[in-house]
Design an enzyme around this catalytic site. Structure first.
Site, short mmCIF file in Angstrom:
data_model
loop_
_atom_site.label_atom_id
_atom_site.label_comp_id
_atom_site.label_asym_id
_atom_site.label_seq_id
_atom_site.Cartn_x
_atom_site.Cartn_y
_atom_site.Cartn_z
N VAL A 78 0.77 -0.74 0.17
CA VAL A 78 -0.24 0.63 0.11
C VAL A 78 1.05 1.62 -0.29
O VAL A 78 0.57 2.45 -1.03
CB VAL A 78 -1.06 0.10 1.14
N GLY A 79 1.87 0.93 1.10
CA GLY A 79 3.16 2.31 0.92
C GLY A 79 3.43 2.30 0.10
O GLY A 79 3.81 1.24 -0.99
N ASP A 263 2.58 -2.21 15.04
CA ASP A 263 3.11 -2.85 13.87
C ASP A 263 4.26 -2.59 13.17
O ASP A 263 4.74 -3.39 12.83
CB ASP A 263 2.00 -2.46 12.85
N HIS A 287 5.52 -5.80 11.73
CA HIS A 287 5.01 -5.38 9.97
C HIS A 287 4.00 -7.13 9.41
O HIS A 287 4.38 -6.68 8.66
CB HIS A 287 5.86 -4.47 9.11
#
Ligand SMILES: O=CC(=O)O
Length: 313
Positions: A78-79, A263, A287
């Protein structure tokens, strides 16, 4: 017609590879380890697409090493903070990510962390592991109920909204959020758009689900912890650098907030002797917010589809 070359920087799902294989020449760094920078700089030469992950820094030197035939950088994430979107734009290179298919997994996991932190699950599990589970005690490891509390969300995109939607049935009294703009879809949950100051002061649970950028880097720092309720719980599933780690340690130690669940951290991974790791009121996961089997497969497949969409328009 010559087949375009694609560099895949990590071992990924075969389904995603098969999609690319039909029409492209593949070079796959078939490993769970990050491709070393010098190898990356060599392997990108002459490729039309890069299939990367959040561990790969795709900056101007990488784009230059690739050459002018590079059309797209597609990340299985996503990032996009690891990609210099500015340099890609300058070179007309498409940047693609996979937000839709990862959002449910990330929102579910964020709620998981919130519930675990609220009910002090880590302390309970640790006590059992240490053999400290004695007879039932009326006042032992008492947590916070969700009902009638105020949920605050910083970053009201797919994940932030997904958290709000999932938390509403738990009976939260108010849902507050802050983002660059007011989101009309918040109305369906009666979520209130508030300024950051109000968000920090009034939230019982503060969820960080914003992107990392110049506005959000180090945003959650001592000044913010000073404003928060001493009973508040912080949840971060966005990016580590949004929260100042030293200030978080201090806030948890001094009781400026009651607990945290993160996370993502800065640095990441945290060194094994980092003070945050031994704090009983801090849950740390490595993560894994998007690590559902389905989300990860869909992310890999969508990354390949994004590449194909650009190369065969
Ligand atoms: O953090 C994970 C992602 O950006 O997908």
């Amino acid at each position: 017609m010559t087949r375009p070359k694609v560099l895949v920087t990590r071992k990924v799902h075969q389904e995603a590879i098969d999609l690319l294989k039909e029409k492209c020449e593949l070079d796959i760094w078939d490993s769970d380890q990050v491709i070393p920078r010098d190898v990356l700089l060599k392997k990108v030469q002459g490729v039309s697409a890069i299939f990367c992950t959040i561990s790969d820094v795709i900056d101007a030197p990488v784009l230059d090493a690739a050459g002018t035939q590079l059309k797209t950088v597609a990340t299985m994430s996503v990032g996009t903070h690891h990609i210099s979107t500015y340099d890609c734009k300058k070179r007309d290179i498409y940047v693609a990510n996979t937000p839709d298919v990862a959002a449910d997994s990330a929102a579910e996991f964020t709620v998981t962390l919130l519930l675990m932190a609220a009910r002090r699950c880590l302390e309970g599990v640790t006590a059992v592991e240490k053999g400290e589970w004695g007879l039932w005690k009326p006042m032992w490891i008492c947590g916070t109920e969700i009902v009638n509390r105020t949920l605050g969300i910083l970053g009201f995109g797919r994940v932030g909204f997904g958290v709000a939607r999932r938390m509403k049935p738990f009976g939260v009294k108010r849902i507050l959020y802050n983002d660059m703009v007011r989101a009309s879809f918040g109305d369906e949950l009666n979520a209130e758009y508030v300024d950051q100051d109000t968000l920090f002061r009034e939230s019982d649970f503060l969820v960080i689900s914003c992107a990392l950028n110049g506005l959000t880097r180090n945003l959650i720092n001592k000044k913010v912890f000073d404003k928060m309720k001493p009973t508040a719980i912080l949840i971060n599933t966005s990016r580590g650098p949004v929260v100042d780690t030293d200030d978080l340690v201090e806030a948890l130690k001094t009781g400026k907030i009651t607990a945290a669940a993160v996370d993502v951290t800065e640095p990441q991974p945290l060194p094994a002797d980092h003070p945050l790791i031994s704090m009983p009121n801090c849950i740390i996961t490595p993560h894994i917010a998007t690590n559902s089997t389905k989300a990860r497969l869909d992310m890999a497949i969508n990354t390949s589809r994004n590449i194909m969409a650009v190369l065969f328009r």
